[in-house]
Write a protein that holds these residues in place. Structure first.
Motif, PDB file in Angstrom:
ATOM      1  N   ALA A  74      28.623  45.467  38.025  1.00  0.00           N
ATOM      2  CA  ALA A  74      28.442  44.186  38.710  1.00  0.00           C
ATOM      3  C   ALA A  74      28.789  42.980  37.854  1.00  0.00           C
ATOM      4  N   ASP A  75      29.108  43.207  36.574  1.00  0.00           N
ATOM      5  CA  ASP A  75      29.367  42.069  35.693  1.00  0.00           C
ATOM      6  C   ASP A  75      30.504  42.375  34.727  1.00  0.00           C
ATOM      7  N   ALA A  76      31.064  41.322  34.183  1.00  0.00           N
ATOM      8  CA  ALA A  76      32.212  41.451  33.282  1.00  0.00           C
ATOM      9  C   ALA A  76      31.836  42.108  31.960  1.00  0.00           C
ATOM     10  N   ASP A 115      28.265  37.491  36.039  1.00  0.00           N
ATOM     11  CA  ASP A 115      28.207  36.661  34.833  1.00  0.00           C
ATOM     12  C   ASP A 115      29.332  35.627  34.727  1.00  0.00           C
ATOM     13  N   ILE A 116      30.567  35.973  35.137  1.00  0.00           N
ATOM     14  CA  ILE A 116      31.676  35.019  35.116  1.00  0.00           C
ATOM     15  C   ILE A 116      32.557  35.291  36.327  1.00  0.00           C
ATOM     16  N   ASP A 117      33.499  34.396  36.595  1.00  0.00           N
ATOM     17  CA  ASP A 117      34.378  34.666  37.740  1.00  0.00           C
ATOM     18  C   ASP A 117      35.481  35.649  37.346  1.00  0.00           C
ATOM     19  N   GLY A 118      36.100  36.234  38.347  1.00  0.00           N
ATOM     20  CA  GLY A 118      37.111  37.262  38.128  1.00  0.00           C
ATOM     21  C   GLY A 118      38.347  36.765  37.395  1.00  0.00           C
ATOM     22  N   TYR A 119      38.691  35.499  37.571  1.00  0.00           N
ATOM     23  CA  TYR A 119      39.853  34.960  36.860  1.00  0.00           C
ATOM     24  C   TYR A 119      39.610  34.960  35.350  1.00  0.00           C
ATOM     25  N   GLU A 120      38.424  34.496  34.966  1.00  0.00           N
ATOM     26  CA  GLU A 120      38.087  34.472  33.543  1.00  0.00           C
ATOM     27  C   GLU A 120      37.985  35.900  33.001  1.00  0.00           C
ATOM     28  N   ALA A 121      37.423  36.801  33.789  1.00  0.00           N
ATOM     29  CA  ALA A 121      37.319  38.204  33.370  1.00  0.00           C
ATOM     30  C   ALA A 121      38.712  38.800  33.165  1.00  0.00           C
ATOM     31  N   CYS A 122      39.635  38.516  34.059  1.00  0.00           N
ATOM     32  CA  CYS A 122      41.009  39.009  33.940  1.00  0.00           C
ATOM     33  C   CYS A 122      41.674  38.416  32.700  1.00  0.00           C
ATOM     34  N   ARG A 123      41.493  37.130  32.492  1.00  0.00           N
ATOM     35  CA  ARG A 123      42.074  36.474  31.317  1.00  0.00           C
ATOM     36  C   ARG A 123      41.582  37.142  30.043  1.00  0.00           C
ATOM     37  N   ARG A 124      40.276  37.429  29.972  1.00  0.00           N
ATOM     38  CA  ARG A 124      39.695  38.059  28.778  1.00  0.00           C
ATOM     39  C   ARG A 124      40.216  39.487  28.589  1.00  0.00           C
ATOM     40  N   LEU A 125      40.336  40.230  29.680  1.00  0.00           N
ATOM     41  CA  LEU A 125      40.878  41.590  29.585  1.00  0.00           C
ATOM     42  C   LEU A 125      42.289  41.567  29.000  1.00  0.00           C
TER      43      LEU A 125
END
Length: 135
Positions: free
Chosen positions: A44-46, A70-80
């Motif tokens: 459920a979270d990044a 915890d964060i939005d999917g765009y930020e999660a994708c950027r971090r990945l």
């Protein structure tokens, strides 16, 4: 056993697909659609998604919602994509509505595809299969 006979091949382990979505019901739906073809793990979270993605076995795909706890999917994708341990894992973004500007944003961050509502089981399976096979 003769040199010409072969042992049966061990069954191939299906690729791991991580489903990252804040809604347990939607994550369960995606897991149900994919369970006969892939090993599926829902989070459920990044933070949980990243820990799984960095571990072994490496996932073949991440289905990433634009809404996480915890964060939005765009930020999660950027971090990945910025993390050398996870940068090569294909990401499909999961969204509730279509917006060309937002889709372009996700693709520019490194996502390979989008899945939009209404969620279609055959389309989900086809897209995950196709995007994994491109690796």
């Amino acid at each position: 056993m003769s040199a010409s006979s072969k042992e049966p091949a061990a069954p191939k382990t299906p690729p791991l697909v991580i489903v990252a979505h804040e809604s347990a019901d939607i994550a369960k739906f995606f897991a149900y659609v994919l369970k006969d073809h892939f090993s599926v793990h829902a989070v459920a979270d990044a933070a949980s998604m990243t820990a799984l993605a960095e571990g072994a076995p490496k996932p073949g795909m991440i289905l990433l919602s634009l809404t996480l706890r915890d964060i939005d999917g765009y930020e999660a994708c950027r971090r990945l994509k910025a993390n050398t341990a996870t940068a090569r894992i294909p990401v499909i973004l999961v969204a509730s509505q279509s917006d060309a500007k937002e889709e372009a944003r996700g693709l520019s961050l490194g996502a390979v595809d989008y899945i939009l509502k209404p969620y279609s089981p055959p389309l989900i399976l086809a897209r995950v299969r196709a995007d994994i096979s491109l690796q």
